[in-house]
Scaffold this active site. Structure first.
Site, PDB file in Angstrom:
ATOM      1  CB  SER A   1      -0.939   0.006   1.209  1.00  0.00           C
ATOM      2  OG  SER A   1      -0.198  -0.055   2.409  1.00  0.00           O
ATOM      3  CG  HIS A   2       2.352   3.150   2.439  1.00  0.00           C
ATOM      4  ND1 HIS A   2       1.432   2.307   3.008  1.00  0.00           N
ATOM      5  CD2 HIS A   2       1.912   4.401   2.683  1.00  0.00           C
ATOM      6  CE1 HIS A   2       0.492   3.017   3.599  1.00  0.00           C
ATOM      7  NE2 HIS A   2       0.755   4.292   3.416  1.00  0.00           N
TER       8      HIS A   2
ATOM      9  CD  GLU B   1      -2.842  -2.700   3.585  1.00  0.00           C
ATOM     10  OE1 GLU B   1      -3.329  -3.592   2.889  1.00  0.00           O
ATOM     11  OE2 GLU B   1      -1.618  -2.597   3.831  1.00  0.00           O
TER      12      GLU B   1
END
Ligand code: NDP
Length: 338
Positions: free
Chosen positions: A46-47, A187
């Site tokens: 997610s990053h 997420e």
């Protein structure tokens, strides 16, 4: 989902080139691309590259300066303050974390107060850098409102992540890093894209009804804090430490000042570093290793951070969503917005 195989070097180069072609200078592009590559390496999807379009959006809109030069000042021997120059957080960390580590190693405790940055990365990166220097570390930052405080049905807190790291000689540090929302918005966006249901308690839809549909949370809904009023209290603390203490934006102020380009708002970050060697005045390493051994021996327990660290050890090749890579390549050929 169709995936493309990329090496970590290729992931780095893709991110670096895309950032540079969209207005980041070499130092800023390198710092962000490095953090993004580490996220993909560790499986913090997610990053990783997933965030690149939002980074680019804020470079293009001019909200985030691609040529930022962070300015570090020593306020007292154990308090450092860094003005991020309205750039992305990774260059700020690269500039200030070595000085923060040195201050904590000398004084036992040190604080780094970061202002005027745009933070959209995972926080484990900065606390892990400190733990690798033999320090315990805590970091937190705010975002824009997306979480309803306990009892409310509308957004007020950011997802307000907190991260903690503890050094372990001859082992990777113990690290936890989590949004104070039941789930990080990244997420939830990934679950919405994959059309996967969420567990109960993650969020409400636009009518304020509980839902497990990720898309309903993304489209006008709201996240809930983890653990009800307890997570809500921790999120409140994050607002006070990063905005009240640092005189930076509370999440709602960040939203009011933001240009809505989809990238991260301006805010602050609070980082605390502690020296177990100085504070314990004792053999903290053996004492803590006994604690970790007992904890790990309990059936069903795994240490936070161990999933990431395990991913790190595997081959230097990652499967990346093909649609994501296509989107990033398009950002390198499309005209910059005004
Ligand atoms: P997760 O809920 O996925 O994980 C939170 C922590 O719990 C991790 O350290 C994880 O370790 C650990 N963990 C997970 N499962 C277990 C288990 N079974 N036993 C023990 N530990 C476990 O993270 P979130 O979704 O809350 O947050 C994701 C990321 O989003 C974070 O990196 C956060 O910094 C980032 N974020 C950044 C924001 C910003 O503004 N910059 C805003 C909000 C979030 P492991 O990693 O090993 O699985």
């Amino acid at each position: 989902m169709t995936t493309i195989t990329l090496t970590l070097d290729e992931i780095y180069q893709l991110a670096f080139d895309c950032l540079q072609q969209n207005g980041a200078d070499e130092e800023n592009a390198a710092a962000v691309a490095q953090v993004m590559t580490c996220a993909e390496r560790d499986g913090s999807h997610s990053h990783g590259l997933f965030r690149l379009p939002a980074y680019v959006a804020s470079l293009r809109s001019g909200k985030v300066r691609g040529d930022a030069r962070p300015l570090l000042r020593e306020i007292t021997p154990s308090l450092l303050k860094l003005h991020g120059g309205n750039g992305y957080a990774p260059l700020a960390h690269q500039t200030a974390i070595p000085a923060l580590a040195a201050a904590a190693q000398k004084n036992g405790v040190a604080v780094l107060a970061i202002t005027h940055v745009h933070h959209m990365a995972a926080l484990w990166h900065e606390v892990e850098m400190l733990a690798e220097q033999g320090l315990a570390a805590f970091a937190c930052t705010t975002y824009m409102p997306s979480v309803a405080p306990a009892g409310a049905r509308s957004k007020f807190f950011g997802t307000n992540p907190i991260a903690f790291a503890w050094p372990r000689p001859d082992a990777t540090p113990l690290v936890f890093d989590m949004a104070t929302a039941a789930k990080a918005m990244g997420e939830v966006q990934i679950a919405a894209r994959a059309q996967e249901p969420l567990p109960a308690g993650v969020g409400l839809d636009k009518n304020g009804a509980e839902t497990t549909d990720a898309a309903a949370i993304v489209d006008g809904g709201v996240l809930l804090p983890f653990g009800g009023y307890k997570g809500s209290a921790i999120s409140l603390m994050v607002e006070l430490l990063t905005a009240g203490l640092l005189h930076e934006n509370f999440s709602y102020e960040a939203k009011e000042k933001d240009n809505g380009d989809g990238g991260p708002p301006q805010g602050g970050e609070f980082i605390l570093a502690l020296s177990p060697a100085i504070i314990s005045e004792n053999d903290w390493q053996t004492h803590c290793q006994q604690f970790f051994d007992r904890l790990s021996a309990l059936p069903g327990v795994r240490l936070p951070g161990s999933r990431r660290h395990q991913n790190r050890k595997t081959v230097e090749i990652r499967q990346i969503d093909a649609g994501q890579v296509e989107k990033i390549r398009a950002l390198m050929t499309s005209e910059q917005a005004d």
